[in-house]
Structures are given as C-alpha cells and as structure tokens.
Enzyme design. Structure first.
Site: not given
Length: 377
Positions: A166, A169, A259, A335
């Site tokens: 993504h 990010e 991410h 994350e």
C-alpha cells in the site's frame, strides 16, 4: 499564495486558495479506485501568518477513523518532519499552521520518495553481502527491485521481507531502511551468525507506481496488491506476480510484510491463525517471535491489533496468509501507526522516521531469536 502537488507522491486538489484563513482542499482518489487518504502538497505563503487548510472530503476517505486524534506532518527541508495542529469534526480535516518560512510541505505521513528508493537500492548493492536483482517492470514501467542479503544456498533458510504494498504506508520503507542498515553491518554479530544459515530476500517497495502517483492503497491500475496473492497477473498486478514467482524459486521459511495502519496508534502484528495448515507448532513460533520483540523494544506490543481470523477462514488473497499457507512458514503482517505509539507518545514528532528505522533494526533481533526454530521447506 500558491499550493502545488506536482511532484513525486504529491496529492491534493485546490478548491479555493484566495486567503490564508480559508484554504479549501480535497484529496484525489487513487487512479481507477475509490480509495483515498494520502495527501502531500507544498504551500507557498507568507511567513508568520496562520494558514487554515480544510480538507473537505476527509469524512468520506477510506479510513475516517484515521483522522481521529491525528496530527498532520510538515517540513521546511523535507528532512525533518514535525506535527502541526490538526482537528477533525467528522466531516472535514482542518490543518492550522503558522509557517516560519515562505514555503512548507505537508503530508499524511513522512514521504519516502522514489529517488530515495533508488538511492537505497544502489547503496545496498555496494555491500559484498548484497546482490541486487531486477524482477521485472510495473505497469508504469518502473523496476521491481529485489535485494538478496547473504550467499544463496539450497541448505540455507529463506527470510522474505516485502514493504509498501500500500504505497501511502511510507513508514514501511523507512522500516526496511533500518533493517537493511543492520543487515549490511558486517560488524553486527547477530547478523553475521544469521547469514551463515539464512538468506534475506527484501523488496523495499512493492508498489513504486502507486508511490509516485500519490496513491493511498493501489497500483497504477487501481488494484489493491494485498488482495491479489491468490491469483496475481502480469496484466493487473505484475508486482505480486513477479514476487510470488521468485518465492516459488527460493522457498520461504519466514515472511514479514510491512504496513501502516491508519486507525490504531500502536505497533503490532497480524499472523496466520486462520490458514488451513495452522497448528500448535505454528502458534508457538508466532508467540516466540512476538515475545522476543516485546522484550527487545517498548515500541512493540501485543494487546491491541486486528481481530484474529477463525480457524480456516483466512483470506488467502492477502500476502501474509497466502505465503504462510503456501510455504507452511511463519508469516506476519507488521503494522505501524500513522499517528503515534500511544504507549510511548512524542507530541512533537509522533511516529517518526527514526522510530520506523529503529523498529526495522530491532526486528532483526526478533528474527534471530526464532531463527533456529523456523520450519524449513
């Protein structure tokens, strides 16, 4: 006064910019997609005057919860980024800032430019321990770069790290920069030991097209790469197709997909609990990795994260689940926050470049902790 986003990863539409106290803006959607949230623009204005910039379509962005308790980032030199006063009323995001200089950049998170990406790849290949491999090209004709750390050998275990599926990010590539700085330090004892029996395969940017275009979540064709791992194609998702092809050649014994999360102000991991082959041994290995990282750094925690998939109900089009099942290996999505780590807040900088890099370096220690227990193909 002038506002522009005509540069690498730029994204903003100007609705009205006639006076500093009432600047009206909107974020552009990803190409061929309804996703949007990433913004990055430059303001030319009068120093010492408050500029009130309202992003009018914030409330219908991909993840509106991401605006809650969020502060935008600003920079005069594109090196040091600091947080500026930001408010959200459920519909509009308002950035209020009195610039000290005549021009200033604003962004959703600290950008990682394509130019810096190219510099990172070329820097890494200077190491005797690193080989740079071209996997192929993206839809916009950009290179898919793979860095191979260590001497490949059939008897060695393969550790794969991919980042920035993504593109918005950007913290993911800062994380990789920190991991690489550790892996390419030939005086680091843990790394020297790891490379005796492991080879690292690192893709610093899985989505260079989306990164340059200023996308939040998709590639040039508007495809979310992290939903393509079941059946990628060269027509829609060459980035995933090429990486999966290489993984099939090397095997995978540990996989980390890096991410950022818009809503949660924590660093955490998502594992493979829902894949069909998940068992007690896999769970024990996941626990050992997480416990190691908790012991290594206060920036990581296990209390907050995503709800775990029920047994057998993992989405196998997502990278972590797809690779974990296909290779029967330890696989995590890591994350990081767009906001700050609520367990260790920094009012001036929030979650920052240095903290991303440090977490990347610290994660190598967690890999070291589980290296001897990795399941080999």
């Amino acid at each position: 006064m002038h506002i522009t986003a005509q540069f690498d990863s730029g994204n903003i539409d100007v609705i009205e910019a006639n006076s500093p106290e009432s600047i009206r803006l909107a974020i552009r959607k990803d190409n061929e997609s309804d996703f949007y949230q990433w913004f990055h623009f430059k303001l030319y204005g009068e120093a010492g005057v408050e500029h009130v910039m309202t992003i009018e379509n914030a409330g219908t962005a991909a993840y509106p919860v991401g605006w809650e308790d969020y502060s935008a980032l600003a920079s005069y030199d594109r090196e040091t980024w600091f947080r500026v006063p930001t408010s959200y009323d459920g519909k509009q995001l308002v950035i209020s800032h009195i610039p000290d200089q005549e021009s200033v950049y604003y962004a959703y998170f600290i950008p990682y430019s394509y130019e810096r990406h190219q510099d990172l790849v070329q820097w890494a290949q200077q190491s005797m321990d690193c080989q740079h491999e071209l996997l192929g090209q993206t839809l916009d004709g950009r290179d898919m770069n793979l860095l191979v750390i260590g001497e490949p050998d059939a008897d060695k275990k393969a550790v794969w790290i991919t980042a920035r599926q993504h593109p918005g990010e950007s913290m993911a590539e800062w994380f990789v920069e920190g991991a690489l700085s550790r892996l390419l330090d030939d005086e680091d004892g843990a790394v020297r030991k790891l490379l005796q029996q492991h080879v690292f395969y690192i893709v610093p940017n899985m989505n260079p097209d989306g990164s340059v275009r200023g996308h939040l979540r998709t590639n040039a064709a508007g495809v979310n790469l992290n939903r393509e791992w079941a059946e990628p194609s060269m027509e829609k998702s060459p980035e995933v197709y090429l990486v999966k092809q290489k993984m099939a050649e090397t095997g995978v014994d540990l996989y980390l997909d890096i991410h950022g999360d818009e809503g949660l102000p924590y660093n955490f991991v998502a594992g493979c609990e829902g894949i069909p082959s998940y068992n007690d041994a896999h769970q024990a290995l996941e626990t050992k990795f997480k416990d190691a990282l908790v012991a290594i750094t206060p920036e990581f925690q296990t209390k907050y994260g995503y709800e775990q998939d029920a047994p057998g109900e993992a989405n196998l089009s997502i990278a972590c689940a797809s690779v974990g099942e296909a290779h029967k290996c330890l696989a995590f999505t890591i994350e990081m926050p767009f906001k700050d780590n609520a367990d260790l807040p920094d009012a001036d900088y929030g979650w920052s470049v240095n903290r991303c890099r440090q977490l990347g370096a610290d994660t190598i220690s967690a890999i070291y902790a589980v290296a001897g227990d990795l399941r080999s193909n």
